[in-house]
Scaffold this active site. Structure first.
Site, mmCIF file in Angstrom:
data_model
loop_
_atom_site.group_PDB
_atom_site.id
_atom_site.type_symbol
_atom_site.label_atom_id
_atom_site.label_comp_id
_atom_site.label_asym_id
_atom_site.label_seq_id
_atom_site.Cartn_x
_atom_site.Cartn_y
_atom_site.Cartn_z
ATOM 1 N N HIS A 22 -27.374 49.276 -8.080
ATOM 2 C CA HIS A 22 -27.143 47.862 -8.357
ATOM 3 C C HIS A 22 -28.001 47.007 -7.425
ATOM 4 O O HIS A 22 -28.592 46.001 -7.846
ATOM 5 C CB HIS A 22 -25.658 47.545 -8.176
ATOM 6 C CG HIS A 22 -25.273 46.185 -8.661
ATOM 7 N ND1 HIS A 22 -25.563 45.723 -9.933
ATOM 8 C CD2 HIS A 22 -24.631 45.163 -8.046
ATOM 9 C CE1 HIS A 22 -25.107 44.491 -10.067
ATOM 10 N NE2 HIS A 22 -24.547 44.126 -8.938
ATOM 11 N N SER A 61 -27.520 38.603 -14.247
ATOM 12 C CA SER A 61 -28.224 38.973 -13.019
ATOM 13 C C SER A 61 -29.693 38.608 -13.166
ATOM 14 O O SER A 61 -30.327 38.942 -14.163
ATOM 15 C CB SER A 61 -28.131 40.482 -12.778
ATOM 16 O OG SER A 61 -26.800 40.878 -12.700
ATOM 17 N N ASN A 105 -35.851 47.460 -14.058
ATOM 18 C CA ASN A 105 -36.208 48.832 -13.656
ATOM 19 C C ASN A 105 -36.579 49.628 -14.899
ATOM 20 O O ASN A 105 -36.184 49.262 -16.015
ATOM 21 C CB ASN A 105 -35.006 49.504 -12.968
ATOM 22 C CG ASN A 105 -33.759 49.485 -13.842
ATOM 23 O OD1 ASN A 105 -33.043 48.478 -13.904
ATOM 24 N ND2 ASN A 105 -33.520 50.570 -14.550
ATOM 25 N N ALA A 146 -29.733 41.424 -17.147
ATOM 26 C CA ALA A 146 -30.680 42.355 -16.548
ATOM 27 C C ALA A 146 -30.538 43.669 -17.302
ATOM 28 O O ALA A 146 -29.432 44.042 -17.704
ATOM 29 C CB ALA A 146 -30.351 42.568 -15.070
ATOM 30 N N TYR A 162 -17.053 46.712 -18.613
ATOM 31 C CA TYR A 162 -16.849 47.895 -17.765
ATOM 32 C C TYR A 162 -15.837 47.652 -16.647
ATOM 33 O O TYR A 162 -15.371 48.597 -16.027
ATOM 34 C CB TYR A 162 -18.173 48.415 -17.186
ATOM 35 C CG TYR A 162 -18.941 47.479 -16.262
ATOM 36 C CD1 TYR A 162 -18.459 47.142 -15.004
ATOM 37 C CD2 TYR A 162 -20.168 46.959 -16.660
ATOM 38 C CE1 TYR A 162 -19.169 46.290 -14.167
ATOM 39 C CE2 TYR A 162 -20.889 46.115 -15.831
ATOM 40 C CZ TYR A 162 -20.383 45.786 -14.579
ATOM 41 O OH TYR A 162 -21.080 44.950 -13.760
ATOM 42 N N GLU A 163 -15.473 46.391 -16.394
ATOM 43 C CA GLU A 163 -14.519 46.121 -15.312
ATOM 44 C C GLU A 163 -13.095 46.479 -15.706
ATOM 45 O O GLU A 163 -12.264 46.767 -14.844
ATOM 46 C CB GLU A 163 -14.598 44.642 -14.904
ATOM 47 C CG GLU A 163 -15.964 44.271 -14.323
ATOM 48 C CD GLU A 163 -16.092 42.778 -14.068
ATOM 49 O OE1 GLU A 163 -15.332 42.266 -13.220
ATOM 50 O OE2 GLU A 163 -16.937 42.132 -14.701
ATOM 51 N N HIS A 204 -17.340 35.729 -5.778
ATOM 52 C CA HIS A 204 -17.704 34.545 -6.563
ATOM 53 C C HIS A 204 -16.648 34.270 -7.623
ATOM 54 O O HIS A 204 -16.262 35.154 -8.377
ATOM 55 C CB HIS A 204 -19.051 34.756 -7.259
ATOM 56 C CG HIS A 204 -20.209 34.614 -6.332
ATOM 57 N ND1 HIS A 204 -20.496 33.416 -5.703
ATOM 58 C CD2 HIS A 204 -21.146 35.484 -5.916
ATOM 59 C CE1 HIS A 204 -21.548 33.580 -4.936
ATOM 60 N NE2 HIS A 204 -21.965 34.829 -5.036
ATOM 61 N N HIS A 242 -17.556 41.622 -17.261
ATOM 62 C CA HIS A 242 -18.112 42.717 -18.053
ATOM 63 C C HIS A 242 -16.999 43.604 -18.619
ATOM 64 O O HIS A 242 -15.947 43.770 -17.987
ATOM 65 C CB HIS A 242 -19.006 43.596 -17.174
ATOM 66 C CG HIS A 242 -20.224 42.897 -16.657
ATOM 67 N ND1 HIS A 242 -20.220 42.193 -15.482
ATOM 68 C CD2 HIS A 242 -21.482 42.804 -17.159
ATOM 69 C CE1 HIS A 242 -21.429 41.690 -15.283
ATOM 70 N NE2 HIS A 242 -22.217 42.043 -16.278
ATOM 71 N N MET A 256 -25.502 46.688 -19.803
ATOM 72 C CA MET A 256 -24.037 46.818 -19.819
ATOM 73 C C MET A 256 -23.319 45.517 -20.171
ATOM 74 O O MET A 256 -22.158 45.332 -19.807
ATOM 75 C CB MET A 256 -23.563 47.305 -18.443
ATOM 76 C CG MET A 256 -24.207 48.595 -17.976
ATOM 77 S SD MET A 256 -23.700 48.996 -16.295
ATOM 78 C CE MET A 256 -24.896 50.290 -15.881
ATOM 79 N N SER A 257 -23.990 44.616 -20.880
ATOM 80 C CA SER A 257 -23.337 43.327 -21.176
ATOM 81 C C SER A 257 -23.806 42.797 -22.524
ATOM 82 O O SER A 257 -24.361 43.516 -23.345
ATOM 83 C CB SER A 257 -23.668 42.320 -20.070
ATOM 84 O OG SER A 257 -25.039 41.969 -20.112
HETATM 85 N N1 HPA Z 1 -29.171 50.691 -17.329
HETATM 86 C C1 HPA Z 1 -28.109 49.938 -17.678
HETATM 87 N N2 HPA Z 1 -27.933 48.690 -17.274
HETATM 88 C C2 HPA Z 1 -28.875 48.158 -16.486
HETATM 89 C C3 HPA Z 1 -30.011 48.876 -16.093
HETATM 90 C C4 HPA Z 1 -30.169 50.221 -16.536
HETATM 91 O O1 HPA Z 1 -31.148 50.920 -16.226
HETATM 92 N N3 HPA Z 1 -30.754 48.045 -15.297
HETATM 93 C C5 HPA Z 1 -30.081 46.861 -15.243
HETATM 94 N N4 HPA Z 1 -28.957 46.926 -15.951
#
Ligand code: HPA
Length: 265
Positions: A240, A26, A228, A109, A81-82, A57, A79, A204-205
């Site tokens: 997200h 991302s 963030n 990200a 988590y999927e 996609h 991922h 998460m990746s």
């Molecule tokens: N936590 C986990 N995964 C993320 C975050 C977060 O704050 N921001 C972008 N991916």
């Protein structure tokens, strides 16, 4: 021929044989525009690649050159988590290694745990914490599954990346990435714990892909875009959509960073 051999064979005939692969997370997809004379292969045409179902996609493997260098860009990742499966990217990574890649660059990200790295900052990953305590190697036979992770993020490549960023005038932090399974964001208490454990970023990746790459003998370099402040560290609520919005604001720097790094390593 198995699925990995078939995918590798398709990659080798489709474009210049890649020596370096980049997984675009991302916020990083804009780097796909850097590729000269691109050839695109949708993941469904590569038997070892996963089916993606994010926003309709399919996932695209883009082959071509950046700064003269033969590259493969993975636009889209699956991922853990999927499905709960940490081996979701096993097929692509092994196919790229079989096709001749020697370096894997991973991007993502992430949330920032460090007040000095605000949204839009870029971080070179120096090391990780596998907080999910999952592995993509649990069903590997043999002793090579006991992968040495002490220099997983290649020190020489990291030095080259730092120098390339400095030369391009791009601020690049460096720190430890904590992998959480997700898809829920962390609690403020979890973020306090991760800070105590020495993490600067959380996401998460990436970590399962690093393990797969080291197992396949690839050298690894990895970058986070901090989209963030992590839970409890700012007044903004996490979503997200918020992640993707902040990622777009920094995508030009991310793309410039990748161009500079790919030319240097
Ligand atoms: N936590 C986990 N995964 C993320 C975050 C977060 O704050 N921001 C972008 N991916």
């Amino acid at each position: 021929m198995n699925a990995i051999e078939a995918s590798a064979a398709r990659i080798r005939v489709a474009g210049p044989v890649p020596e370096l692969a980049v997984v675009l997370g991302s916020g990083w997809d804009r780097a796909a525009e850097l590729v000269e004379a691109p050839t695109d292969i949708p993941y469904p045409e590569l038997p070892a690649f996963p089916a993606l179902n994010v926003d309709g996609h399919a996932g695209i493997l883009r082959l071509g050159r950046i700064g003269g260098r033969a590259v493969a860009l993975l636009r889209g990742r699956k991922h853990a988590y999927e499905s709960g499966d940490a081996a979701a990217m096993k097929g692509p990574i092994r196919s790229l290694a079989a096709a001749g890649c020697r370096i894997l660059v991973l991007t993502n990200a992430a949330g920032s745990l460090d007040a000095n790295m605000g949204p839009g900052s870029l971080m070179l990953i120096a090391d990780h914490l596998n907080m999910a305590q999952r592995t993509p190697l649990h069903d590997e036979p043999g002793s090579d599954r006991f992968v040495d992770m002490s220099d997983a993020y290649d020190p020489a490549l990291r030095a080259q990346a730092r120098a390339a960023a400095a030369q391009a005038g791009i601020a690049l932090h460096e720190g430890v990435y904590a992998w959480v399974l997700g898809p829920q964001f962390e609690t403020p208490a979890e973020i306090r714990m991760l800070r105590l454990l020495g993490a600067q970023a959380v996401g998460m990746s990436t970590v399962p892909e690093v393990i797969l790459a080291r197992h396949a003998g690839l050298k690894v370099l990895a970058f986070s875009m901090l989209t963030n402040m992590a839970a409890g560290l700012s007044d903004e609520s996490l979503s997200h959509a918020h992640t993707l919005r902040n990622a777009r604001a920094a995508d030009q720097d991310a793309s410039r960073l990748l161009a500079a790094v790919i030319a240097a390593i």
